[in-house]
Design a protein around this motif. Structure first.
Motif, PDB file in Angstrom:
ATOM      1  N   LEU A 151       0.858  -1.373  -0.155  1.00 36.10           N
ATOM      2  CA  LEU A 151      -0.044   0.163   0.048  1.00 36.10           C
ATOM      3  C   LEU A 151       1.113   1.312   0.100  1.00 36.10           C
ATOM      4  CD1 LEU A 151      -2.662  -0.704   2.558  1.00 36.10           C
ATOM      5  CD2 LEU A 151      -3.010  -0.993   0.110  1.00 36.10           C
ATOM      6  N   VAL A 152       1.783   1.180   0.776  1.00 35.10           N
ATOM      7  CA  VAL A 152       2.735   2.423   0.989  1.00 35.10           C
ATOM      8  C   VAL A 152       3.545   2.680  -0.494  1.00 35.10           C
ATOM      9  CG1 VAL A 152       5.093   3.424   1.743  1.00 35.10           C
ATOM     10  CG2 VAL A 152       3.413   1.871   3.251  1.00 35.10           C
ATOM     11  N   VAL A 153       4.058   1.825  -1.147  1.00 36.49           N
ATOM     12  CA  VAL A 153       4.568   1.855  -2.320  1.00 36.49           C
ATOM     13  C   VAL A 153       3.370   2.449  -3.457  1.00 36.49           C
ATOM     14  CG1 VAL A 153       5.777   0.759  -4.443  1.00 36.49           C
ATOM     15  CG2 VAL A 153       6.275  -0.007  -2.154  1.00 36.49           C
ATOM     16  N   SER A 154       2.312   1.802  -3.447  1.00 40.36           N
ATOM     17  CA  SER A 154       1.351   2.017  -4.457  1.00 40.36           C
ATOM     18  C   SER A 154       0.767   3.471  -4.165  1.00 40.36           C
ATOM     19  CB  SER A 154      -0.056   1.022  -4.246  1.00 40.36           C
ATOM     20  OG  SER A 154       0.576  -0.137  -4.821  1.00 40.36           O
ATOM     21  N   LEU A 155       0.604   3.916  -2.912  1.00 35.63           N
ATOM     22  CA  LEU A 155       0.178   5.181  -2.712  1.00 35.63           C
ATOM     23  C   LEU A 155       1.087   6.026  -3.031  1.00 35.63           C
ATOM     24  CD1 LEU A 155      -1.607   4.480   0.655  1.00 35.63           C
ATOM     25  CD2 LEU A 155      -2.748   5.169  -1.289  1.00 35.63           C
ATOM     26  N   VAL A 156       2.413   6.118  -2.692  1.00 40.14           N
ATOM     27  CA  VAL A 156       3.409   7.148  -3.166  1.00 40.14           C
ATOM     28  C   VAL A 156       3.368   7.078  -4.637  1.00 40.14           C
ATOM     29  CG1 VAL A 156       5.729   7.419  -3.359  1.00 40.14           C
ATOM     30  CG2 VAL A 156       4.804   6.881  -1.071  1.00 40.14           C
ATOM     31  N   THR A 157       3.250   6.172  -5.384  1.00 37.41           N
ATOM     32  CA  THR A 157       3.361   6.144  -6.816  1.00 37.41           C
ATOM     33  C   THR A 157       2.247   6.782  -7.525  1.00 37.41           C
ATOM     34  OG1 THR A 157       4.386   3.939  -6.896  1.00 37.41           O
ATOM     35  CG2 THR A 157       3.534   4.924  -9.058  1.00 37.41           C
ATOM     36  N   LEU A 158       1.016   6.551  -6.771  1.00 37.15           N
ATOM     37  CA  LEU A 158      -0.261   7.305  -7.163  1.00 37.15           C
ATOM     38  C   LEU A 158       0.064   8.733  -6.970  1.00 37.15           C
ATOM     39  CD1 LEU A 158      -3.397   7.115  -8.434  1.00 37.15           C
ATOM     40  CD2 LEU A 158      -3.916   6.454  -6.126  1.00 37.15           C
ATOM     41  N   ALA A 159       0.282   9.278  -6.006  1.00 34.70           N
ATOM     42  CA  ALA A 159       0.420  10.387  -5.422  1.00 34.70           C
ATOM     43  C   ALA A 159       1.309  11.103  -6.239  1.00 34.70           C
ATOM     44  CB  ALA A 159       1.019  10.637  -4.167  1.00 34.70           C
ATOM     45  N   VAL A 160       2.605  10.647  -6.766  1.00 32.85           N
ATOM     46  CA  VAL A 160       3.551  11.327  -7.575  1.00 32.85           C
ATOM     47  C   VAL A 160       2.895  11.351  -8.983  1.00 32.85           C
ATOM     48  CG1 VAL A 160       5.609  11.015  -8.858  1.00 32.85           C
ATOM     49  CG2 VAL A 160       5.622  10.536  -6.384  1.00 32.85           C
ATOM     50  N   SER A 161       2.259  10.216  -9.582  1.00 30.84           N
ATOM     51  CA  SER A 161       1.658  10.476 -11.037  1.00 30.84           C
ATOM     52  C   SER A 161       0.577  11.684 -11.205  1.00 30.84           C
ATOM     53  CB  SER A 161       1.421   9.116 -11.280  1.00 30.84           C
ATOM     54  OG  SER A 161       0.239   8.509 -10.523  1.00 30.84           O
ATOM     55  N   LEU A 162      -0.159  11.570 -10.105  1.00 24.33           N
ATOM     56  CA  LEU A 162      -1.350  12.330 -10.171  1.00 24.33           C
ATOM     57  C   LEU A 162      -0.972  13.893 -10.000  1.00 24.33           C
ATOM     58  CD1 LEU A 162      -4.102  10.719  -8.138  1.00 24.33           C
ATOM     59  CD2 LEU A 162      -4.080  11.076 -10.267  1.00 24.33           C
ATOM     60  N   THR A 163      -0.047  13.991  -9.159  1.00 23.05           N
ATOM     61  CA  THR A 163       0.775  15.433  -9.022  1.00 23.05           C
ATOM     62  C   THR A 163       1.487  15.849 -10.308  1.00 23.05           C
ATOM     63  OG1 THR A 163       1.213  15.074  -6.689  1.00 23.05           O
ATOM     64  CG2 THR A 163       2.392  16.829  -7.678  1.00 23.05           C
ATOM     65  N   ILE A 164       2.082  14.991 -11.099  1.00 25.31           N
ATOM     66  CA  ILE A 164       2.826  15.011 -12.371  1.00 25.31           C
ATOM     67  C   ILE A 164       1.563  15.690 -13.395  1.00 25.31           C
ATOM     68  CG2 ILE A 164       4.122  14.319 -14.278  1.00 25.31           C
ATOM     69  CD1 ILE A 164       5.648  12.703 -12.398  1.00 25.31           C
ATOM     70  N   VAL A 165       0.554  14.901 -13.551  1.00 24.30           N
ATOM     71  CA  VAL A 165      -0.695  14.982 -14.197  1.00 24.30           C
ATOM     72  C   VAL A 165      -1.030  16.569 -14.057  1.00 24.30           C
ATOM     73  CG1 VAL A 165      -2.873  14.524 -15.148  1.00 24.30           C
ATOM     74  CG2 VAL A 165      -1.053  12.413 -14.749  1.00 24.30           C
ATOM     75  N   ASP A 166      -1.199  16.854 -12.768  1.00 23.24           N
ATOM     76  CA  ASP A 166      -2.036  17.913 -12.352  1.00 23.24           C
ATOM     77  C   ASP A 166      -1.185  19.168 -12.700  1.00 23.24           C
ATOM     78  OD1 ASP A 166      -4.242  19.266 -10.690  1.00 23.24           O
ATOM     79  OD2 ASP A 166      -2.874  19.890  -9.261  1.00 23.24           O
ATOM     80  N   HIS A 167       0.154  18.961 -12.762  1.00 21.15           N
ATOM     81  CA  HIS A 167       0.945  20.333 -12.858  1.00 21.15           C
ATOM     82  C   HIS A 167       1.444  20.326 -14.752  1.00 21.15           C
ATOM     83  CE1 HIS A 167       1.168  20.424  -8.627  1.00 21.15           C
ATOM     84  NE2 HIS A 167       1.788  21.667  -8.716  1.00 21.15           N
ATOM     85  N   SER A 168       0.960  19.552 -15.256  1.00 23.94           N
ATOM     86  CA  SER A 168       1.103  19.370 -16.740  1.00 23.94           C
ATOM     87  C   SER A 168       0.202  20.042 -17.517  1.00 23.94           C
ATOM     88  CB  SER A 168       1.774  17.986 -17.136  1.00 23.94           C
ATOM     89  OG  SER A 168       1.845  17.712 -18.634  1.00 23.94           O
ATOM     90  N   ARG A 169       0.662  20.558 -18.663  1.00 24.05           N
ATOM     91  CA  ARG A 169      -0.249  21.474 -19.427  1.00 24.05           C
ATOM     92  C   ARG A 169      -0.365  20.549 -20.694  1.00 24.05           C
ATOM     93  NH1 ARG A 169       2.421  27.630 -19.735  1.00 24.05           N
ATOM     94  NH2 ARG A 169       2.116  28.148 -17.467  1.00 24.05           N
ATOM     95  N   THR A 170       0.258  19.484 -21.041  1.00 23.60           N
ATOM     96  CA  THR A 170      -0.136  18.387 -21.956  1.00 23.60           C
ATOM     97  C   THR A 170      -0.650  17.243 -21.445  1.00 23.60           C
ATOM     98  OG1 THR A 170       2.316  18.116 -22.173  1.00 23.60           O
ATOM     99  CG2 THR A 170       1.615  19.653 -23.487  1.00 23.60           C
ATOM    100  N   THR A 171      -1.337  16.550 -22.226  1.00 23.56           N
ATOM    101  CA  THR A 171      -1.666  15.146 -21.746  1.00 23.56           C
ATOM    102  C   THR A 171      -0.301  14.045 -21.829  1.00 23.56           C
ATOM    103  OG1 THR A 171      -3.701  15.529 -22.878  1.00 23.56           O
ATOM    104  CG2 THR A 171      -3.123  13.041 -22.439  1.00 23.56           C
ATOM    105  N   LEU A 172       0.057  13.780 -20.857  1.00 23.23           N
ATOM    106  CA  LEU A 172       1.283  12.738 -20.589  1.00 23.23           C
ATOM    107  C   LEU A 172       0.410  11.088 -20.464  1.00 23.23           C
ATOM    108  CD1 LEU A 172       3.213  14.748 -17.899  1.00 23.23           C
ATOM    109  CD2 LEU A 172       3.595  14.522 -20.448  1.00 23.23           C
ATOM    110  N   THR A 173       0.718  10.490 -21.580  1.00 29.20           N
ATOM    111  CA  THR A 173       0.049   9.220 -21.703  1.00 29.20           C
ATOM    112  C   THR A 173       0.558   8.243 -20.518  1.00 29.20           C
ATOM    113  OG1 THR A 173      -0.338   9.418 -24.011  1.00 29.20           O
ATOM    114  CG2 THR A 173      -0.538   7.190 -23.051  1.00 29.20           C
ATOM    115  N   TRP A 174       1.996   8.346 -20.514  1.00 23.64           N
ATOM    116  CA  TRP A 174       2.807   7.566 -19.281  1.00 23.64           C
ATOM    117  C   TRP A 174       2.253   7.891 -18.150  1.00 23.64           C
ATOM    118  CZ3 TRP A 174       5.535   9.430 -15.524  1.00 23.64           C
ATOM    119  CH2 TRP A 174       5.933  10.920 -15.356  1.00 23.64           C
ATOM    120  N   ALA A 175       2.112   9.238 -17.904  1.00 17.53           N
ATOM    121  CA  ALA A 175       1.659   9.410 -16.327  1.00 17.53           C
ATOM    122  C   ALA A 175      -0.069   8.856 -16.114  1.00 17.53           C
ATOM    123  CB  ALA A 175       1.491  10.871 -16.242  1.00 17.53           C
TER     124      ALA A 175
END
Length: 523
Positions: A361-385
């Motif tokens: 759960l710890v690993v998954s939650l950190v990964t999800l938090a990082v990926s959503l933060t990247i998407v939230d701050h990106s002005r373009t669509t990041l398929t990998w995120a």
């Protein structure tokens, strides 16, 4: 003489070896029927995740109203659990499960015909009472009916059916999503009445719990049930002996005897022993039970399950159909991993699975938090995120379902002493539902306040605290009888120094002292 002494030293484990657990088909069938009560809660959680999209559009309500609508049922359900305890002590476990199905049926019908938000909230209240009934009685009945060798497998079945219910709810969302707006969400909610009808009828084929029968002094009936749910008559006799000893019934009472039962008014002694004057061992058990229930929900599982369409929307998936399809994938992963967990509980053990699960759960939650933060701050669509966010959600629900989800109920239903089990399980269920309600009713607001990525960073921190708690306070219980587990937490021989507490539970005068408190499910 030596052979006689060796036979006398046999325990249940000798008849039910730990290396190759047996599967009693009758006990398995009873556990399946009882565990089906969890479908009711699972369906409600799953169906609300998608129905909320259309309810908001049709009734033109705010996110705060959606939060309340989605999460309030978790605050209603403890009321049902409170009533269910008294009902099960009065009419038995089996008929209490039937009553749970009837109440949820009424709630589902009311929700399906709701003309407005206020009426829908009333339907949620009725359904919540039914879920509270089912939420408490199912796991306790299953733990009491299960042989020692397969208790972990059978007691985890409620979590299997809960996940199955969530999956059915997700599929219902997808299936009815193309219907007219006013009709679609009402069918999603109303169709939940179907499993409750089947449950109410099917449960009548179940026997009553042998521990409840012994608590009522009906030793003959309890013996018949134990003979059916045990792998041999010798094991059945040993289980009966354990229950009688814990309940304070003299061992020389014949199986055909009906023992007089002296009921204690309101069970004050049990509550004093559990809350006011616990022994160190009881305190350890109580803290362990509350902690495992709290952390199971505080790590955010209901936020992910209930608001997965919102999470996928934040990740970059904009189509309603695609969001619902991704949500169905969440349901499939949860169901698959919970099925895997049922076969590992009695082989690997509770502690190893739980620690591995929370670490995941710890690993998954950190990964999800990082990926959503990247998407939230990106002005373009990041398929990998987007892909990483979806993978992290699937990883999160998978690791939760293989350990933290099922073990919470297996563990809490088996660690309490017989005299305290009803109240202990009841309090744990209340903590579980209240925590779930708080998470469900605040997630959208929390996400707006600290961003959705920040919310999952917070859940990750809670998961780290959960791992430390479980590692420090939770011993292994695999392969032990319900009575033997008590010794894993310390010495129970020293009772609290209160007359009420001393009078409650097992004693040496050949009578069963029973609590008639609202949560007396196991006596």
């Amino acid at each position: 003489m030596a052979e006689a002494e060796a036979a006398a030293r046999k325990t249940i484990q000798d008849f039910d070896p730990q290396k190759k657990p047996k599967r009693n088909k009758y006990a398995f069938a009873c556990a399946i029927l009882a565990s089906m009560t969890s479908i009711l809660l699972g369906y409600d959680i799953g169906v609300m995740s998608g129905a909320a999209i259309y309810i908001k559009r049709d009734l033109k309500i705010t996110d705060v109203q959606i939060e309340i609508l989605s999460g309030i049922i978790n605050l209603y359900s403890p009321i049902g659990s409170f009533i269910a305890g008294r009902t099960s002590d009065w009419i038995g476990r089996r008929y209490t499960i039937v009553l749970a199905g009837v109440i949820f049926f009424a709630g589902a019908i009311l929700m399906g015909f709701s003309p407005n938000y206020a009426f829908l909230m009333f339907g949620r209240f009725v359904a919540g009472i039914g879920i509270g009934f089912a939420f408490l009685i199912g796991p306790v009945y299953t733990s009491e009916i299960s042989p020692t060798s397969s208790r972990g497998f059978l007691t985890s079945l409620p979590e299997v059916f809960l996940n199955g219910g969530i999956l059915i709810g997700y599929i219902s969302n997808y299936a009815f999503s193309k219907l007219p707006l006013r009709l679609g969400w009402r069918l999603m909610l109303g169709i939940g009445a179907i499993p409750s009808i089947f449950l109410a009828v099917a449960v009548l084929a179940m026997p009553e719990s042998p521990r409840w029968l012994v608590a009522k002094g009906r030793l003959g009936e309890a013996t018949k049930v134990l003979n059916k749910i045990s792998d041999s008559k010798e094991e059945a006799q040993l289980r009966l002996t354990d229950i009688k000893q814990t309940a304070g019934i003299p061992q020389d009472c014949n199986e055909d005897d009906v023992v007089a039962v002296t009921k204690q008014v309101q069970g004050k002694g049990v509550w004093k022993e559990l809350l006011l004057h616990p022994t160190p061992a009881v305190r350890h058990i109580f803290i362990a039970s509350l902690g495992i229930h709290f952390f199971a929900q505080a790590t955010g599982i209901d936020a992910v399950v209930l608001y997965s369409p919102r999470i996928f929307d934040k990740a970059g998936i904009k189509s309603d159909r695609n969001k619902l399809l991704a949500t169905v994938a969440v349901g499939f992963v949860k169901t698959i991993f919970i099925l895997v967990a049922t076969f590992l509980l009695d082989r690997v053990g509770r502690r190893v699975l739980l620690l591995s699960s929370v670490g995941g759960l710890v690993v998954s939650l950190v990964t999800l938090a990082v990926s959503l933060t990247i998407v939230d701050h990106s002005r373009t669509t990041l398929t990998w995120a987007i892909g990483l966010s979806v993978a992290a959600v699937l990883s999160y629900v998978g690791t939760f379902s293989i350990g933290s989800g099922p073990i919470t109920w297996v563990y809490s239903s088996e660690i309490f002493p017989l005299r305290l089990r009803a109240q202990g399980v009841a309090i744990g269920a209340v903590v579980n539902r209240v925590t779930s309600g708080v998470i469900s009713m605040t997630f959208l607001s929390l996400s707006k306040a600290i961003t959705i990525g920040g919310a999952f960073f917070l859940f990750a921190g809670i998961a780290i605290a959960a791992w430390i708690f479980h590692y420090t306070l939770l011993p292994e219980t695999r392969g032990k009888t319900l009575e033997e587990i008590e010794g894993s937490f310390g010495n129970f021989s020293s009772k609290p120094n209160t007359s009420d507490a001393a009078a409650d539970g097992a004693n040496g005068n050949g009578q069963i002292q029973l609590s008639t408190n609202a949560q007396t499910l196991t006596s």
